[in-house]
Design a protein around this motif. Structure first.
Motif, PDB file in Angstrom:
ATOM      1  N   UNK A  15       0.826  -1.209   0.000  1.00 41.47           N
ATOM      2  CA  UNK A  15       0.000   0.000   0.000  1.00 41.47           C
ATOM      3  C   UNK A  15       0.863   1.262   0.000  1.00 41.47           C
ATOM      4  N   UNK A  16       1.952   1.237   0.779  1.00 39.13           N
ATOM      5  CA  UNK A  16       2.852   2.396   0.822  1.00 39.13           C
ATOM      6  C   UNK A  16       3.468   2.661  -0.554  1.00 39.13           C
ATOM      7  N   UNK A  17       3.944   1.616  -1.207  1.00 44.95           N
ATOM      8  CA  UNK A  17       4.568   1.774  -2.522  1.00 44.95           C
ATOM      9  C   UNK A  17       3.540   2.213  -3.550  1.00 44.95           C
ATOM     10  N   UNK A  18       2.367   1.607  -3.502  1.00 41.63           N
ATOM     11  CA  UNK A  18       1.311   1.980  -4.449  1.00 41.63           C
ATOM     12  C   UNK A  18       0.934   3.448  -4.271  1.00 41.63           C
ATOM     13  N   UNK A  24       3.291  10.129  -7.488  1.00 38.07           N
ATOM     14  CA  UNK A  24       4.252  10.561  -8.507  1.00 38.07           C
ATOM     15  C   UNK A  24       3.629  10.590  -9.909  1.00 38.07           C
ATOM     16  N   UNK A  25       2.373  10.132 -10.036  1.00 40.38           N
ATOM     17  CA  UNK A  25       1.674  10.205 -11.312  1.00 40.38           C
ATOM     18  C   UNK A  25       1.636   8.913 -12.113  1.00 40.38           C
ATOM     19  N   UNK A  26       2.020   7.801 -11.507  1.00 38.97           N
ATOM     20  CA  UNK A  26       2.021   6.520 -12.214  1.00 38.97           C
ATOM     21  C   UNK A  26       0.699   5.787 -12.024  1.00 38.97           C
ATOM     22  N   UNK A  52       5.789   2.698 -18.437  1.00 39.71           N
ATOM     23  CA  UNK A  52       6.201   3.473 -17.269  1.00 39.71           C
ATOM     24  C   UNK A  52       7.144   2.708 -16.350  1.00 39.71           C
ATOM     25  N   UNK A  53       7.485   1.479 -16.705  1.00 38.96           N
ATOM     26  CA  UNK A  53       8.232   0.604 -15.801  1.00 38.96           C
ATOM     27  C   UNK A  53       9.610   1.163 -15.437  1.00 38.96           C
ATOM     28  N   UNK A  54      10.355   1.647 -16.411  1.00 39.19           N
ATOM     29  CA  UNK A  54      11.707   2.137 -16.130  1.00 39.19           C
ATOM     30  C   UNK A  54      11.667   3.312 -15.154  1.00 39.19           C
ATOM     31  N   UNK A  55      10.793   4.274 -15.409  1.00 45.09           N
ATOM     32  CA  UNK A  55      10.702   5.451 -14.552  1.00 45.09           C
ATOM     33  C   UNK A  55      10.230   5.082 -13.152  1.00 45.09           C
TER      34      UNK A  55
END
Length: 65
Positions: A15-18, A24-26, A52-55
């Motif tokens: 949840x924190x990472x999500x 950040x807009x992802x 968007x994976x790399x960013x």
């Protein structure tokens, strides 16, 4: 296509990472790995669109994940 960029060891971490990546807009999804395990004891995949994976990975590294 959605790509796994991180494997979280707990629901709280997922949840924190999500939340961080969403701020950040992802576009972000998470899903549990195991079906017969409680939500608190499960591991979670963090997924973002392939474009968007790399960013998103760079953000995770910058934030210490």
């Amino acid at each position: 296509m959605w790509i796994v960029i991180y494997m979280a060891q707990s629901e709280d971490t997922a949840k924190d990472i999500q939340s961080m990546l969403t701020d950040e807009g992802f576009l972000v999804k998470s899903r549990p790995i195991y079906k017969n395990v409680s939500e608190q004891d499960n591991c979670y995949e963090i997924l973002v669109p392939q474009s968007e994976a790399y960013e998103a990975r760079c953000i995770l590294v910058d934030k210490g994940y």
